[in-house]
Design a protein around this motif. Structure first.
Motif, PDB file in Angstrom:
ATOM      1  N   ILE A  26       0.960  -1.005   0.028  1.00 19.21           N
ATOM      2  CA  ILE A  26       0.074  -0.044  -0.009  1.00 19.21           C
ATOM      3  C   ILE A  26       0.984   1.146  -0.028  1.00 19.21           C
ATOM      4  CG2 ILE A  26      -1.779   1.068   1.093  1.00 19.21           C
ATOM      5  CD1 ILE A  26      -2.861  -1.465   0.274  1.00 19.21           C
ATOM      6  N   ALA A  27       0.636   1.963  -0.764  1.00 24.69           N
ATOM      7  CA  ALA A  27       1.311   3.396  -1.128  1.00 24.69           C
ATOM      8  C   ALA A  27       0.990   4.478  -0.230  1.00 24.69           C
ATOM      9  CB  ALA A  27       1.459   3.812  -2.530  1.00 24.69           C
ATOM     10  N   SER A  28       0.720   4.172   1.198  1.00 21.89           N
ATOM     11  CA  SER A  28       0.240   5.236   1.920  1.00 21.89           C
ATOM     12  C   SER A  28       0.961   6.472   2.521  1.00 21.89           C
ATOM     13  CB  SER A  28      -0.278   4.375   3.391  1.00 21.89           C
ATOM     14  OG  SER A  28       0.771   3.981   4.082  1.00 21.89           O
ATOM     15  N   LYS A  29       2.283   6.253   2.776  1.00 25.11           N
ATOM     16  CA  LYS A  29       3.152   7.150   3.180  1.00 25.11           C
ATOM     17  C   LYS A  29       2.629   7.776   4.506  1.00 25.11           C
ATOM     18  CE  LYS A  29       6.237  10.950   1.707  1.00 25.11           C
ATOM     19  NZ  LYS A  29       6.474  11.652   0.682  1.00 25.11           N
ATOM     20  N   GLY A  30       1.779   6.941   5.114  1.00 23.17           N
ATOM     21  CA  GLY A  30       1.197   7.556   6.390  1.00 23.17           C
ATOM     22  C   GLY A  30      -0.005   8.224   6.463  1.00 23.17           C
ATOM     23  N   GLY A  31      -0.510   8.496   5.165  1.00 22.45           N
ATOM     24  CA  GLY A  31      -1.706   9.394   4.798  1.00 22.45           C
ATOM     25  C   GLY A  31      -1.108  10.764   4.251  1.00 22.45           C
ATOM     26  N   ALA A  32       0.089  10.822   4.053  1.00 24.47           N
ATOM     27  CA  ALA A  32       0.639  12.182   3.449  1.00 24.47           C
ATOM     28  C   ALA A  32      -0.001  12.565   2.162  1.00 24.47           C
ATOM     29  CB  ALA A  32       2.289  11.996   3.260  1.00 24.47           C
ATOM     30  N   PRO A  33       0.049  13.881   1.696  1.00 26.16           N
ATOM     31  CA  PRO A  33      -0.686  14.307   0.665  1.00 26.16           C
ATOM     32  C   PRO A  33       0.007  13.814  -0.694  1.00 26.16           C
ATOM     33  CG  PRO A  33      -0.237  16.068   1.978  1.00 26.16           C
ATOM     34  CD  PRO A  33       0.720  15.040   2.680  1.00 26.16           C
TER      35      PRO A  33
ATOM     36  N   ALA B 164      -5.933   6.664   5.174  1.00 24.99           N
ATOM     37  CA  ALA B 164      -6.779   7.168   4.313  1.00 24.99           C
ATOM     38  C   ALA B 164      -7.571   8.232   4.743  1.00 24.99           C
ATOM     39  CB  ALA B 164      -7.491   6.002   3.841  1.00 24.99           C
ATOM     40  N   GLN B 165      -7.859   8.234   6.114  1.00 28.51           N
ATOM     41  CA  GLN B 165      -8.652   9.419   6.545  1.00 28.51           C
ATOM     42  C   GLN B 165      -7.928  10.639   6.617  1.00 28.51           C
ATOM     43  OE1 GLN B 165     -10.290   8.103  10.223  1.00 28.51           O
ATOM     44  NE2 GLN B 165     -11.499   6.425   9.136  1.00 28.51           N
ATOM     45  N   ARG B 166      -6.558  10.400   6.410  1.00 27.74           N
ATOM     46  CA  ARG B 166      -5.700  11.776   6.668  1.00 27.74           C
ATOM     47  C   ARG B 166      -5.391  12.584   5.247  1.00 27.74           C
ATOM     48  NH1 ARG B 166      -0.782   8.972  10.018  1.00 27.74           N
ATOM     49  NH2 ARG B 166      -1.830   8.894  12.036  1.00 27.74           N
TER      50      ARG B 166
ATOM     51  N   LYS C  30      -6.317   9.223  -3.334  1.00 24.96           N
ATOM     52  CA  LYS C  30      -6.883   7.925  -3.316  1.00 24.96           C
ATOM     53  C   LYS C  30      -5.487   7.080  -3.107  1.00 24.96           C
ATOM     54  CE  LYS C  30      -9.035   3.846  -5.660  1.00 24.96           C
ATOM     55  NZ  LYS C  30      -9.663   3.502  -6.843  1.00 24.96           N
ATOM     56  N   ILE C  31      -5.203   6.408  -2.165  1.00 27.06           N
ATOM     57  CA  ILE C  31      -4.017   5.655  -1.742  1.00 27.06           C
ATOM     58  C   ILE C  31      -3.935   4.579  -2.520  1.00 27.06           C
ATOM     59  CG2 ILE C  31      -2.371   4.256  -0.012  1.00 27.06           C
ATOM     60  CD1 ILE C  31      -4.050   6.384   2.125  1.00 27.06           C
ATOM     61  N   PRO C  32      -2.708   4.456  -3.333  1.00 20.99           N
ATOM     62  CA  PRO C  32      -2.554   3.289  -4.290  1.00 20.99           C
ATOM     63  C   PRO C  32      -2.208   2.039  -3.710  1.00 20.99           C
ATOM     64  CG  PRO C  32      -1.364   5.088  -4.795  1.00 20.99           C
ATOM     65  CD  PRO C  32      -1.580   5.394  -3.643  1.00 20.99           C
TER      66      PRO C  32
END
Length: 151
Positions: free
Chosen positions: A72-79, A133-135, A139-141
């Motif tokens: 998951i390419a979330s980066k902790g919810g970064a922009p 995802a809430q941060r 859309k997180i890849p």
């Protein structure tokens, strides 16, 4: 994106092993240190830098979907998406290490029903993805890593 795991709260993380140190210890111990991090399984992903052309190694939490791996390419919810994701968009041929095993893989992003299914699979093992995802408004890849057949 599904929120089936939204009832699970954000879990504080043990940050004693992160990023470059995590990758170094994982590699040096063939995953004996670093494969399990905060209760989640981790792999080492090596991408090719989109600007430098140099190998870039990143420890990532992963989920298993049959023979495929899900990251998951979330980066902790970064922009913005993480660099490893931007690298594999340009060059989807990657190297993966799980414990002592190293292999080539092809990366591809999923969407639609597959996105939801694989997001839920990954979030079942790392509920913080739902918090991330809430941060963010992006859309997180969700990326699948498929082993490249040996030639």
């Amino acid at each position: 994106m599904s929120t089936d795991n939204s009832d699970k709260q954000y879990q504080p993380q043990n940050l004693t092993l992160r990023n470059a140190e995590h990758a170094e210890r994982y590699r040096a111990t063939d995953g004996a240190e670093g494969h399990i991090w905060n209760g989640a399984t981790c792999l080492l992903l090596t991408t090719t830098g989109r600007k430098s052309g140099q190998p870039r190694e990143t420890p990532l939490i992963y989920a298993q979907d049959g023979d495929d791996l899900v990251v998951i390419a979330s980066k902790g919810g970064a922009p913005k998406a993480p660099n490893w994701y931007e690298n594999l968009v340009v060059n989807p041929e990657v190297t993966v290490q799980i414990l002592a095993e190293r292999f080539s893989a092809q990366a591809h992003e999923v969407d639609g029903e597959e996105y939801t299914r694989l997001w839920d699979l990954a979030a079942a093992s790392w509920p913080n993805y739902n918090v991330y995802a809430q941060r963010t408004d992006r859309k997180i890849p969700v990326v699948v890593l498929r082993r490249t057949p040996a030639s």
